[in-house]
Structures are given as C-alpha cells and as structure tokens.
Enzyme design. Sequence first.
Site, short mmCIF file in Angstrom:
data_model
loop_
_atom_site.label_atom_id
_atom_site.label_comp_id
_atom_site.label_asym_id
_atom_site.label_seq_id
_atom_site.Cartn_x
_atom_site.Cartn_y
_atom_site.Cartn_z
N LYS A 107 -9.32 -5.85 10.97
CA LYS A 107 -10.44 -5.12 10.36
C LYS A 107 -11.68 -5.06 11.25
O LYS A 107 -12.42 -4.08 11.23
CB LYS A 107 -10.79 -5.73 8.99
CG LYS A 107 -9.67 -5.51 7.97
CD LYS A 107 -10.00 -6.10 6.62
CE LYS A 107 -8.77 -6.07 5.72
NZ LYS A 107 -9.02 -6.62 4.39
N GLY A 123 -13.96 -20.78 0.73
CA GLY A 123 -13.53 -20.16 1.99
C GLY A 123 -14.66 -19.39 2.63
O GLY A 123 -15.63 -19.01 1.94
N ASN A 127 -11.86 -1.36 6.57
CA ASN A 127 -10.46 -1.29 6.12
C ASN A 127 -10.02 0.13 5.86
O ASN A 127 -8.89 0.36 5.47
CB ASN A 127 -10.24 -2.15 4.87
CG ASN A 127 -10.77 -1.48 3.62
OD1 ASN A 127 -11.76 -0.74 3.68
ND2 ASN A 127 -10.12 -1.71 2.49
N TYR A 138 -1.68 -12.72 -3.87
CA TYR A 138 -0.91 -12.11 -4.95
C TYR A 138 -0.02 -13.13 -5.63
O TYR A 138 0.52 -14.03 -5.00
CB TYR A 138 0.01 -11.00 -4.43
CG TYR A 138 -0.67 -10.00 -3.54
CD1 TYR A 138 -1.93 -9.51 -3.85
CD2 TYR A 138 -0.05 -9.56 -2.39
CE1 TYR A 138 -2.55 -8.59 -3.03
CE2 TYR A 138 -0.68 -8.64 -1.55
CZ TYR A 138 -1.92 -8.17 -1.87
OH TYR A 138 -2.54 -7.26 -1.06
N GLY A 171 -4.65 -11.32 -6.75
CA GLY A 171 -5.21 -10.31 -5.85
C GLY A 171 -4.74 -8.88 -6.08
O GLY A 171 -5.22 -7.97 -5.39
N ASP A 216 -12.93 -2.96 0.43
CA ASP A 216 -12.60 -4.27 -0.17
C ASP A 216 -13.77 -4.78 -1.02
O ASP A 216 -13.57 -5.27 -2.14
CB ASP A 216 -12.34 -5.32 0.92
CG ASP A 216 -11.02 -5.11 1.64
OD1 ASP A 216 -10.08 -4.61 1.01
OD2 ASP A 216 -10.93 -5.47 2.83
N SER A 218 0.81 -1.23 0.00
CA SER A 218 0.00 0.00 0.00
C SER A 218 0.84 1.27 0.00
O SER A 218 0.50 2.22 -0.72
CB SER A 218 -0.97 -0.01 1.19
OG SER A 218 -1.96 -0.98 0.97
N ASN A 277 -16.64 -24.23 2.17
CA ASN A 277 -15.50 -24.01 3.08
C ASN A 277 -15.13 -25.33 3.73
O ASN A 277 -15.99 -26.20 3.93
CB ASN A 277 -15.90 -23.00 4.16
CG ASN A 277 -14.71 -22.59 5.01
OD1 ASN A 277 -13.65 -22.26 4.47
ND2 ASN A 277 -14.86 -22.60 6.32
N GLY A 287 -13.86 -17.05 5.54
CA GLY A 287 -13.23 -16.16 6.51
C GLY A 287 -13.64 -14.72 6.27
O GLY A 287 -14.69 -14.44 5.67
N THR A 343 -5.37 -3.72 7.61
CA THR A 343 -5.31 -5.04 6.99
C THR A 343 -5.31 -6.12 8.07
O THR A 343 -5.51 -5.84 9.26
CB THR A 343 -4.11 -5.12 6.01
OG1 THR A 343 -4.20 -6.33 5.29
CG2 THR A 343 -2.76 -5.01 6.69
P1 NDP Z 1 -9.30 -15.71 7.19
O1 NDP Z 1 -8.21 -16.19 8.11
O2 NDP Z 1 -10.41 -14.91 7.75
O3 NDP Z 1 -9.97 -17.01 6.46
C1 NDP Z 1 -9.14 -18.04 5.96
C2 NDP Z 1 -9.99 -19.04 5.18
O4 NDP Z 1 -9.07 -19.99 4.61
C3 NDP Z 1 -10.99 -19.85 6.01
O5 NDP Z 1 -12.14 -20.10 5.22
C4 NDP Z 1 -10.22 -21.15 6.27
O6 NDP Z 1 -11.05 -22.27 6.45
C5 NDP Z 1 -9.50 -21.30 4.97
N1 NDP Z 1 -8.31 -22.16 5.08
C6 NDP Z 1 -7.18 -21.90 5.76
N2 NDP Z 1 -6.32 -22.91 5.60
C7 NDP Z 1 -6.92 -23.83 4.79
C8 NDP Z 1 -6.52 -25.10 4.26
N3 NDP Z 1 -5.31 -25.62 4.53
N4 NDP Z 1 -7.39 -25.76 3.46
C9 NDP Z 1 -8.60 -25.22 3.18
N5 NDP Z 1 -9.03 -24.03 3.66
C10 NDP Z 1 -8.19 -23.35 4.46
O7 NDP Z 1 -8.54 -14.95 6.00
P2 NDP Z 1 -9.06 -13.74 5.08
O8 NDP Z 1 -10.39 -14.09 4.52
O9 NDP Z 1 -8.91 -12.45 5.80
O10 NDP Z 1 -7.96 -13.75 3.91
C11 NDP Z 1 -7.84 -14.86 3.04
C12 NDP Z 1 -6.80 -14.59 1.94
O11 NDP Z 1 -7.18 -13.50 1.13
C13 NDP Z 1 -5.44 -14.23 2.50
O12 NDP Z 1 -4.46 -14.93 1.75
C14 NDP Z 1 -5.33 -12.75 2.26
O13 NDP Z 1 -3.99 -12.34 2.10
C15 NDP Z 1 -6.12 -12.57 1.00
N6 NDP Z 1 -6.71 -11.20 0.87
C16 NDP Z 1 -6.31 -10.42 -0.20
C17 NDP Z 1 -6.85 -9.14 -0.36
C18 NDP Z 1 -6.38 -8.31 -1.52
O14 NDP Z 1 -6.47 -7.06 -1.47
N7 NDP Z 1 -5.94 -8.90 -2.59
C19 NDP Z 1 -7.86 -8.57 0.56
C20 NDP Z 1 -8.22 -9.49 1.62
C21 NDP Z 1 -7.64 -10.74 1.76
P3 NDP Z 1 -11.60 -22.74 7.92
O15 NDP Z 1 -12.81 -21.90 8.18
O16 NDP Z 1 -11.90 -24.16 7.71
O17 NDP Z 1 -10.46 -22.50 8.89
#
Ligand code: NDP
Length: 264
Positions: A76, A133, A97, A215, A234, A110, A27, A156, A135, A72
């Site tokens: 958030k 997913g 954010n 990314y 990303g 976002d 950023s 998920n 999250g 980030t």
């Molecule tokens: P969270 O930690 O909130 O959620 C992570 C998710 O990944 C959950 O659904 C989790 O599942 C799942 N997960 C983790 N490990 C595994 C695995 N080994 N196998 C399967 N599922 C898995 O993360 P965020 O949603 O905040 O972010 C997710 C990604 O998005 C990150 O890599 C982040 O960097 C990227 N991002 C990029 C942005 C951009 O501007 N380009 C903006 C926001 C995020 P479970 O519920 O089962 O644990």
Amino acid sequence: MNEIFPWRDAPPANFGVIGDPIEHSRSPQMHHAAYAALSLSYRYLAIHVPVGEVHEALDSLAAKGYRGVNVTVPHKSEALSWATSPDELSSRIGAANTLELATGRATNTDAPGFLTTLTNMNVKPGASILILGAGGSARALAAVLPAAGYEVSIWNRTHARARHLADEFGLRFNSEPVLDTDVLINTTSAGLQGTELPLDWKKARRGSLAYDLMYGQTPFLDKAIEFGLRTVDGKPLLAAQGALSFEWWLGINPPSGVMLEAIQ
Ligand code: NDP
C-alpha cells in the site's frame, strides 16, 4: 480459491487486486458479485506482484488497459509512491489501496470503510476505542478516528511505534492494554502466528464491541465471546472498502449487501 496471475502474464481486464501473497483475496468474488447484480460486464482479477516490482507491475497493467487496481499487503505505501495524484487522505495515511491507472489518482478506502462499519454497528462519535497494534492498518484508523469524534487510545507490543502514532494523530498512548473501553480493535497479526495478546479480559466491559480486522473466528474473538463482548470480524470492513472503491472508480451506487454476502 482464485485463479492467480503473475503480473507479467496478467491478461487484459478492467480491474484487479495486487498483493503478495494474493491467493486468499476475496476481492474478485466480491466485485464480480457486484457486477452481476448490476448487469455490468467487467472483469476483476487477482494478480501476484512480488515486493520490489510494484511500480513496474502498475505501469504494465496501465499499458494493458486496466482501469482500476486495489492494493493489499504489503504494497500500500509503494502504491502511494507510484501515484501521481494521490488524494489528501491517502497522503496523510501514507498508504493507498485504490488506484485509477490512466490518471495516476489514488485514494484510501480502508479508513472511511472502517468508519462505515462502526456506524453500521451503532458505535457513535464520543465512544472510547482502544487500538491494539501500530502497523499499517492501525495507522489508517489513527488518521481518521479522532477527527470523526472518537476517543482513541493505542497499545502496541513495540511501544515506540504506538507512541509515534499517538503523537502524530493525537491519540492516548497506553503502555499496557487498558481494556475498559466501548470498542477494542485488534489490528495485530498475532493471531496469524497463533500468539495470544497479553490482555486482561476481566477488565473488559461486558457488552462492549471486540472488532478483529482478520477474517473468521479468531483467538481474539473467542476470548471476547468468553467474556461477554459483542464481536465482529474483518469481513464487513473488506466489503465496505470494496464498495467505496467500486463507487470511486465507477460513480455508481454499490450493491453493498451483495458484496458482503459474496464473501461470507
Ligand atoms: P502490519 O504488519 O503493518 O502490523 C502488524 C502489527 O501486529 C504490528 O503492530 C505488530 O507489532 C503486531 N504484531 C505482530 N505479531 C505480534 C505478536 N505476536 N504479538 C503482538 N503483536 C504482534 O500489519 P497490518 O496493519 O497491515 O495488518 C494487520 C492485520 O489486519 C492483518 O491480519 C491483516 O490481514 C488485517 N487487515 C484486514 C483488513 C480487512 O479488510 N479486513 C484490512 C487491513 C488489514 P510490532 O510493531 O511490535 O511488530
């Protein structure tokens, strides 16, 4: 790599991004490229804020005269709870954010940034989308995609979290990832751990779009290319949310192309 400031030692500046970790944030370079393009003399810093110190850190940055802060992972939802005037969208998503420190206003760029990238890739309302997913970032997408006219399903690893989002925002819950859609969005952090998602790529549609929020060339995008899908990582989302934050703070049309170019 950015110069990183622990929040207590952050010098006065105009804008910043807080997170933990924050070393890899792009950023600062993106916003400085925008300022340079428009001959603005603002300063935007990367600031490290550990978990549990978000409110204290934001109060301190406000006292130092910071105008706006991006937030980030993993802060958030804490940022939203700090805000005294969050907008409807950030409240619905449960995460902010983008903050204006003097007023306590907050928003989430976002989610609308993601919609901008879909439009730029010619993905029209009515298209079917599978979110992988459940999250924080999946939640932001779930809150806006159905209202924007997309047909959204979600899978998920932990079914209960996906079911919860499906119930809250009117998505279709998938107990298995069904890849037969126009767009596949990987919001999981599985790639960060070197883990492959359990996806049957033979069921994916050739020519459909695979979108990874991470990314670069991820294992998810490698597979998508192998099976003939179009891909996007990303970076366009990072640029789109940054451009919307820039506009929200300054009321100036952002140089979006310059911002995307700065993070390639
Ligand atoms: P969270 O930690 O909130 O959620 C992570 C998710 O990944 C959950 O659904 C989790 O599942 C799942 N997960 C983790 N490990 C595994 C695995 N080994 N196998 C399967 N599922 C898995 O993360 P965020 O949603 O905040 O972010 C997710 C990604 O998005 C990150 O890599 C982040 O960097 C990227 N991002 C990029 C942005 C951009 O501007 N380009 C903006 C926001 C995020 P479970 O519920 O089962 O644990």
